[in-house]
Each structure stands twice: as structure tokens, then as C-alpha cells.
Design a protein around this motif. Structure first.
Motif, PDB file in Angstrom:
ATOM      1  N   ASP A 149      68.985 -19.858 -28.205  1.00 54.20           N
ATOM      2  CA  ASP A 149      67.650 -20.454 -28.299  1.00 54.20           C
ATOM      3  C   ASP A 149      66.932 -20.423 -26.951  1.00 54.20           C
ATOM      4  OD1 ASP A 149      68.050 -20.910 -30.978  1.00 54.20           O
ATOM      5  OD2 ASP A 149      68.583 -23.025 -30.728  1.00 54.20           O
ATOM      6  N   LEU A 150      67.675 -20.705 -25.898  1.00 53.78           N
ATOM      7  CA  LEU A 150      67.084 -20.687 -24.558  1.00 53.78           C
ATOM      8  C   LEU A 150      66.662 -19.269 -24.172  1.00 53.78           C
ATOM      9  CD1 LEU A 150      66.439 -22.539 -22.145  1.00 53.78           C
ATOM     10  CD2 LEU A 150      68.665 -21.908 -21.207  1.00 53.78           C
ATOM     11  N   TRP A 151      67.485 -18.283 -24.522  1.00 55.16           N
ATOM     12  CA  TRP A 151      67.149 -16.890 -24.207  1.00 55.16           C
ATOM     13  C   TRP A 151      65.933 -16.416 -24.994  1.00 55.16           C
ATOM     14  CZ3 TRP A 151      68.550 -12.988 -20.921  1.00 55.16           C
ATOM     15  CH2 TRP A 151      69.487 -13.352 -19.963  1.00 55.16           C
ATOM     16  N   LEU A 152      65.857 -16.798 -26.249  1.00 52.72           N
ATOM     17  CA  LEU A 152      64.692 -16.425 -27.048  1.00 52.72           C
ATOM     18  C   LEU A 152      63.436 -17.091 -26.491  1.00 52.72           C
ATOM     19  CD1 LEU A 152      66.174 -16.500 -30.659  1.00 52.72           C
ATOM     20  CD2 LEU A 152      65.831 -14.527 -29.157  1.00 52.72           C
ATOM     21  N   ILE A 184      66.968  -6.775 -26.534  1.00 51.03           N
ATOM     22  CA  ILE A 184      65.729  -6.718 -27.312  1.00 51.03           C
ATOM     23  C   ILE A 184      66.040  -6.639 -28.801  1.00 51.03           C
ATOM     24  CG2 ILE A 184      63.712  -5.285 -27.830  1.00 51.03           C
ATOM     25  CD1 ILE A 184      63.697  -4.600 -24.760  1.00 51.03           C
ATOM     26  N   ARG A 185      66.984  -5.789 -29.165  1.00 45.36           N
ATOM     27  CA  ARG A 185      67.339  -5.642 -30.585  1.00 45.36           C
ATOM     28  C   ARG A 185      67.956  -6.935 -31.128  1.00 45.36           C
ATOM     29  NH1 ARG A 185      67.049  -0.978 -33.004  1.00 45.36           N
ATOM     30  NH2 ARG A 185      68.858  -1.327 -34.332  1.00 45.36           N
ATOM     31  N   TRP A 186      68.769  -7.589 -30.319  1.00 42.78           N
ATOM     32  CA  TRP A 186      69.390  -8.869 -30.704  1.00 42.78           C
ATOM     33  C   TRP A 186      68.326  -9.934 -30.921  1.00 42.78           C
ATOM     34  CZ3 TRP A 186      69.659 -13.107 -27.098  1.00 42.78           C
ATOM     35  CH2 TRP A 186      70.439 -14.183 -27.518  1.00 42.78           C
ATOM     36  N   ALA A 187      67.346  -9.979 -30.018  1.00 46.02           N
ATOM     37  CA  ALA A 187      66.288 -10.988 -30.112  1.00 46.02           C
ATOM     38  C   ALA A 187      65.392 -10.743 -31.322  1.00 46.02           C
ATOM     39  CB  ALA A 187      65.451 -10.996 -28.833  1.00 46.02           C
ATOM     40  N   GLU A 188      65.171  -9.477 -31.643  1.00 50.13           N
ATOM     41  CA  GLU A 188      64.267  -9.135 -32.738  1.00 50.13           C
ATOM     42  C   GLU A 188      64.970  -9.043 -34.086  1.00 50.13           C
ATOM     43  OE1 GLU A 188      62.553  -5.489 -31.363  1.00 50.13           O
ATOM     44  OE2 GLU A 188      61.122  -6.515 -30.046  1.00 50.13           O
ATOM     45  N   ALA A 189      66.294  -9.012 -34.066  1.00 50.33           N
ATOM     46  CA  ALA A 189      67.048  -8.797 -35.303  1.00 50.33           C
ATOM     47  C   ALA A 189      66.911  -9.975 -36.243  1.00 50.33           C
ATOM     48  CB  ALA A 189      68.522  -8.557 -34.983  1.00 50.33           C
ATOM     49  N   GLY A 190      66.751  -9.639 -37.517  1.00 50.00           N
ATOM     50  CA  GLY A 190      66.700 -10.681 -38.530  1.00 50.00           C
ATOM     51  C   GLY A 190      68.089 -11.072 -38.998  1.00 50.00           C
ATOM     52  N   LEU A 210      75.230 -10.741 -30.041  1.00 52.20           N
ATOM     53  CA  LEU A 210      74.774  -9.826 -28.999  1.00 52.20           C
ATOM     54  C   LEU A 210      75.833  -8.783 -28.663  1.00 52.20           C
ATOM     55  CD1 LEU A 210      72.852  -8.829 -26.816  1.00 52.20           C
ATOM     56  CD2 LEU A 210      73.653 -10.707 -25.359  1.00 52.20           C
ATOM     57  N   ILE A 211      77.091  -9.164 -28.630  1.00 49.66           N
ATOM     58  CA  ILE A 211      78.146  -8.219 -28.258  1.00 49.66           C
ATOM     59  C   ILE A 211      78.151  -7.010 -29.198  1.00 49.66           C
ATOM     60  CG2 ILE A 211      79.953  -9.414 -29.564  1.00 49.66           C
ATOM     61  CD1 ILE A 211      80.433  -7.627 -26.172  1.00 49.66           C
ATOM     62  N   GLU A 212      77.816  -7.205 -30.484  1.00 49.73           N
ATOM     63  CA  GLU A 212      77.780  -6.072 -31.416  1.00 49.73           C
ATOM     64  C   GLU A 212      76.635  -5.123 -31.080  1.00 49.73           C
ATOM     65  OE1 GLU A 212      78.033  -6.987 -35.555  1.00 49.73           O
ATOM     66  OE2 GLU A 212      79.682  -8.399 -35.256  1.00 49.73           O
ATOM     67  N   HIS A 213      75.492  -5.680 -30.705  1.00 53.03           N
ATOM     68  CA  HIS A 213      74.368  -4.841 -30.287  1.00 53.03           C
ATOM     69  C   HIS A 213      74.728  -4.083 -29.008  1.00 53.03           C
ATOM     70  CE1 HIS A 213      71.354  -6.248 -33.186  1.00 53.03           C
ATOM     71  NE2 HIS A 213      71.933  -7.425 -33.077  1.00 53.03           N
TER      72      HIS A 213
END
Length: 196
Positions: free
Chosen positions: A104-107, A167-173, A178-181
């Protein structure tokens, strides 16, 4: 029973908590009002510390908004006996785990930076500093000097892969961690090496 030397002591935990409280307060206020409309005194009050304490942690409010969000993760140490890309991914895994815990803090940070483009130069400087630390770790892993081209290129490419993963982690639905991205991005680097 002896304390675990790998765990931070009480003073270090308090320091981390105070730093996190300041970062969180700065980001929340900047998200509500815009970065230009927030003062260090307001950030300090929101974090329930004195302005003097604020300046023990950050030189400016912009440093609290961007700074080095992975400062508590320490410098990466690449494990020996592994292929370079695997060693890089393993060395960066604690940082990915920390980011995932603080999702949440990163987003919020990413939203504040996107809404306040004047923070971009500071973000670029923080990324360059992280890339330099990674370059030193790669140099040590490869047995060459940090000014050699190889660790600099590897660190720059790894940094780009991490940025794309973030970026993909933050935008992913989806709920993929994150480790998978990051694994996906590093796998592409590996494929590039193998492609002709």
C-alpha cells in the motif's frame, strides 16, 4: 539465550519505525494536497515527532517522499556458485519481499510521484544510487573492479528489469506477488542471452 545477531536491536527497530512513520506521513499529506503544499513541520506533526527528528532522517521533504525506500534492506550480496542472473534475483529477493509487505505504501509512493513530476529528478538520483550499489555487488561477484563495463551494464539492465516488474506489479489486477513479476522480467533477460 543469546539474541539472534541477524535481527535488529530495539534501537534499530525504533529508528526504522520512526523513518517509516515520517515517510508514510509525507506520502499521505502529499497525496491529499500535492507535494508543494506540504511542509516538514506538518509531516513531523503527522508522524508525532519533532521537526528536529525529521531532519535527523531526511534533508528535505522530497527525500521523505522519494529517498531510498530500500535503505533498510542493505546492500545486495550476490551468492556465489550460481549463474549471474539467478544470483542477482536471489540477492534482490529481500527487497522484493519488503516491497510486497509495504504494498500500500509503495502504491501510494508511485501515485504521489506520478502526480508530482518535480520529484522525478530525485527518483532518478535514488535509482542511480541503487544501481551503483548493485554494480559494486556484481563487480565483487565477477571478480572485477566496479569501474569495469560488465558490472555497470549488468546493474543497469537488472535495474530496468526491476523497474518494469514494479510497474507491472503496481498495475496488475491480479494478486501475483512482486517476486513473480521480477522472475518473469529476469527470465526475459535470460532468454535474450540465449536468443540468436
Amino acid at each position: 539465550m543469546d539474541a539472534d545477531p541477524t535481527l535488529p536491536g530495539r534501537r534499530e527497530l525504533k529508528r526504522r519505525q520512526t523513518r517509516l512513520a515520517l515517510i508514510t506521513a509525507a506520502l499521505r499529506l502529499a497525496d491529499e494536497r500535492g507535494a508543494d503544499r506540504v511542509t516538514t513541520d506538518e509531516i513531523s506533526a503527522a508522524a508525532e515527532v519533532s521537526p528536529r527528528t525529521f531532519f535527523n532522517y531526511f534533508a528535505t521533504k522530497e527525500d521523505a517522499l522519494v529517498g531510498d525506500p530500500l535503505a533498510d534492506c542493505g546492500d545486495p550480496l550476490l551468492p556465489a556458485g550460481r549463474p549471474l542472473l539467478d544470483a542477482l534475483l536471489e540477492a534482490l529477493a529481500p527487497a522484493f519481499e519488503q516491497i510486497q509487505r509495504d504494498r500500500d505504501l509503495w502504491l501510494l509512493r508511485m501515485r504521489v510521484i506520478a502526480a508530482n513530476p518535480q520529484l522525478l529528478p530525485l527518483l532518478i538520483a535514488a535509482a542511480a544510487s541503487a544501481e551503483q550499489r548493485l554494480s559494486h555487488a556484481v563487480a565483487e561477484f565477477c571478480g572485477c573492479t566496479p569501474d569495469h563495463t560488465r558490472p555497470q551494464v549488468v546493474a543497469a539492465v537488472a535495474n530496468a528489469a526491476v523497474r518494469v516488474a514494479l510497474i507491472r506489479w503496481a498495475e496488475a489486477g491480479d494478486a501475483r506477488p512482486l517476486i513473480e513479476h521480477a522472475r518473469e522480467a529476469f527470465a526475459i533477460l535470460h532468454d535474450l542471452k540465449e536468443s540468436r
